[in-house]
Design a protein around this motif. Structure first.
Motif, PDB file in Angstrom:
ATOM      1  N   TYR A 228       0.824  -1.168  -0.064  1.00 27.53           N
ATOM      2  CA  TYR A 228       0.046   0.064   0.083  1.00 27.53           C
ATOM      3  C   TYR A 228       0.797   1.297   0.208  1.00 27.53           C
ATOM      4  CZ  TYR A 228      -4.248  -2.966   0.836  1.00 27.53           C
ATOM      5  OH  TYR A 228      -5.323  -3.811   0.784  1.00 27.53           O
ATOM      6  N   PRO A 229       1.977   1.536   0.871  1.00 27.60           N
ATOM      7  CA  PRO A 229       2.679   2.745   0.812  1.00 27.60           C
ATOM      8  C   PRO A 229       3.313   2.967  -0.526  1.00 27.60           C
ATOM      9  CG  PRO A 229       3.165   1.456   2.884  1.00 27.60           C
ATOM     10  CD  PRO A 229       2.256   0.402   2.107  1.00 27.60           C
ATOM     11  N   ARG A 230       3.886   1.804  -1.170  1.00 29.05           N
ATOM     12  CA  ARG A 230       4.386   2.061  -2.483  1.00 29.05           C
ATOM     13  C   ARG A 230       3.444   2.399  -3.496  1.00 29.05           C
ATOM     14  NH1 ARG A 230       9.887  -0.324  -1.997  1.00 29.05           N
ATOM     15  NH2 ARG A 230       9.840  -0.511  -4.427  1.00 29.05           N
ATOM     16  N   MET A 231       2.130   1.860  -3.389  1.00 30.60           N
ATOM     17  CA  MET A 231       1.007   2.038  -4.546  1.00 30.60           C
ATOM     18  C   MET A 231       0.697   3.534  -4.213  1.00 30.60           C
ATOM     19  SD  MET A 231      -0.942  -1.508  -4.074  1.00 30.60           S
ATOM     20  CE  MET A 231      -2.266  -1.236  -5.187  1.00 30.60           C
ATOM     21  N   LEU A 232       0.598   3.936  -3.028  1.00 28.24           N
ATOM     22  CA  LEU A 232       0.120   5.334  -2.944  1.00 28.24           C
ATOM     23  C   LEU A 232       1.117   6.155  -3.266  1.00 28.24           C
ATOM     24  CD1 LEU A 232      -1.474   4.732   0.681  1.00 28.24           C
ATOM     25  CD2 LEU A 232      -2.594   5.574  -1.612  1.00 28.24           C
ATOM     26  N   GLU A 233       2.503   6.033  -3.030  1.00 29.52           N
ATOM     27  CA  GLU A 233       3.367   6.845  -3.562  1.00 29.52           C
ATOM     28  C   GLU A 233       3.531   6.866  -5.123  1.00 29.52           C
ATOM     29  OE1 GLU A 233       8.498   7.078  -3.206  1.00 29.52           O
ATOM     30  OE2 GLU A 233       7.209   5.344  -2.463  1.00 29.52           O
ATOM     31  N   ALA A 234       3.267   5.581  -5.720  1.00 31.30           N
ATOM     32  CA  ALA A 234       3.230   5.749  -7.190  1.00 31.30           C
ATOM     33  C   ALA A 234       2.138   6.586  -7.578  1.00 31.30           C
ATOM     34  CB  ALA A 234       2.992   4.440  -7.468  1.00 31.30           C
ATOM     35  N   ILE A 235       0.954   6.750  -7.018  1.00 32.32           N
ATOM     36  CA  ILE A 235      -0.084   7.589  -7.355  1.00 32.32           C
ATOM     37  C   ILE A 235       0.109   9.007  -7.347  1.00 32.32           C
ATOM     38  CG2 ILE A 235      -2.711   7.909  -6.851  1.00 32.32           C
ATOM     39  CD1 ILE A 235      -2.864   5.170  -6.155  1.00 32.32           C
ATOM     40  N   ALA A 236       0.536   9.314  -6.025  1.00 33.42           N
ATOM     41  CA  ALA A 236       1.127  10.466  -5.595  1.00 33.42           C
ATOM     42  C   ALA A 236       2.211  11.287  -6.773  1.00 33.42           C
ATOM     43  CB  ALA A 236       1.693  10.648  -4.343  1.00 33.42           C
ATOM     44  N   SER A 237       2.946  10.443  -7.306  1.00 32.35           N
ATOM     45  CA  SER A 237       3.950  10.787  -8.448  1.00 32.35           C
ATOM     46  C   SER A 237       3.390  10.935  -9.778  1.00 32.35           C
ATOM     47  CB  SER A 237       5.403   9.982  -8.263  1.00 32.35           C
ATOM     48  OG  SER A 237       4.938   8.806  -8.734  1.00 32.35           O
ATOM     49  N   ALA A 238       2.253  10.428  -9.842  1.00 37.89           N
ATOM     50  CA  ALA A 238       1.737  10.229 -11.235  1.00 37.89           C
ATOM     51  C   ALA A 238       1.643  11.529 -11.947  1.00 37.89           C
ATOM     52  CB  ALA A 238       0.374   9.626 -11.444  1.00 37.89           C
TER      53      ALA A 238
END
Length: 374
Positions: free
Chosen positions: A31-41
């Protein structure tokens, strides 16, 4: 959102700065890595999950998706109408209000029209550059809560050229994408036999050791035969199965197979610490198979994913996860099984009924799907 898992599986395949593969242990790591990826999209976010809970960890995903849409990123979310029952309508309203494209796959009312096939994929693709695939939905079950571990599951984080090819094939039905040691299979409706064939091929070529960790284990006779043949030719075959299940009667259908598998030399272990939700296999310490695909009849007709990685470094990380869970699981022996008599007879009857119902339901779904295409 729950504490991070105590065991990290992140070292994995690396093919330069732009291409890598990371194995993630449950929602606590994913989850943290998924959320980080979305935040950097910056361009595109595609999220496709069977179940999406709005509360708890789901609020973090709603916020991240909304923020991405507000800064001009094209965001699309697909959830399954059955997997997200009770959540999908309110979730869709919230996301659409932020300008996000939302599709509810076959909502509950579609059953009245005979459309009961499901979208069981779990895919997050960001900017066609990073992808997360595996068995993890969006929900608090998958991450640690108040000191309790989350459901036992795995996901892969993939970066590199293969992600762009995945983005081009998301709506193209059955697809096989290969880049180096990584193979991604998208089943399409009714195409799950291609994914099961990868498991059968792995079993047929196994030489030393195979471990399968599967939440919903209802294989057909040919797959059971493949497991028995592998064990009888000297391959050490281990099954990590659910000692408790979130699906009523699913375990009864699995238990009816225990006796014949144990007699063939297959080792069975039941995970009871939490709910086992993984769908994975490690073969000869070299090959990993992981995804949303279950070894059951319904996965043959649903939309599913399977990732196959032929790389010792990644397989070593999966082996670490598997060995830790095998060590904490309960071994099953022949003498542990229900004795002869009424109890065993009832178990066989219930298990057989569940297995046959699943097979007939899958056959019905497949035939309905074919008629609609015709």
């Amino acid at each position: 959102m729950g504490a991070q898992a105590a065991h990290t599986l992140t070292p994995a395949l690396s093919r330069g700065e732009r291409e890598s593969l990371v194995l993630l242990d449950g929602g606590a790591e994913a989850y943290p890595r998924m959320l980080e990826a979305i935040a950097s999209a910056t361009r595109r976010v595609h999220l496709e999950v069977y179940a999406f809970e709005r509360e708890g960890v789901g609020t973090h995903f709603v916020s991240a998706l909304t923020a991405a849409a507000h800064r001009g990123v094209e965001v699309k979310v697909i959830v399954d109408g059955w997997g997200s029952i009770g959540e999908s309508r309110a979730l869709a309203d919230t996301l659409r209000a932020a300008g996000i494209k939302v599709r509810i796959h076959n909502p509950l009312t579609s059953i009245l029209l005979g459309r009961i096939w499901r979208n069981h994929r779990k895919i997050l693709l960001v900017d066609d550059a990073v992808a997360f695939l595996g068995g993890i939905n969006i929900g608090d079950h998958y991450a640690a809560q108040e000191g309790q571990p989350g459901w036992a599951d795995l996901a892969l984080e993939l970066r590199g050229e293969l992600c762009a090819r995945l983005g081009a094939r998301l709506n193209a039905g059955a697809s096989t994408l290969v880049e180096g040691p990584v193979r991604i299979l998208l089943s399409g409706f009714g195409g799950g036999r291609r994914l099961r064939a990868r498991y059968l091929a792995a079993l047929a070529h196994a030489e030393q050791r195979v471990v399968l960790a599967h939440a919903y284990f209802l294989p057909n006779r040919s797959f059971v035969g493949a497991l028995k043949r592998a064990a009888r030719r000297g391959v050490e075959v281990h099954l990590l199965l659910a000692g408790r299940s979130d699906v009523p009667f699913a375990r009864a259908a699995t238990l009816r197979l225990y006796r014949t598998l144990l007699r063939a030399g297959v080792h069975i272990h039941e995970w009871t610490a939490t709910t086992l939700h993984a769908k994975a296999a490690v073969v000869d310490g070299q090959r990993l198979l992981v995804g949303s695909f279950n070894l059951d009849p319904l996965s043959l007709v649903n939309l599913e994913t399977l990732v196959e990685v032929d790389d010792a470094a990644v397989a070593a990380q999966a082996t670490q996860w598997v060995e830790r869970h095998l060590g904490q699981a309960r071994p099953v022996r022949l003498e542990d099984l229900a004795p002869s008599g009424l109890r065993r007879w009832l178990l066989e009857v219930v298990g057989l009924a569940v297995a046959r119902f699943s097979e007939r339901l899958a056959s019905f779904i497949g035939s309905r799907r074919m008629r609609r295409r015709d």
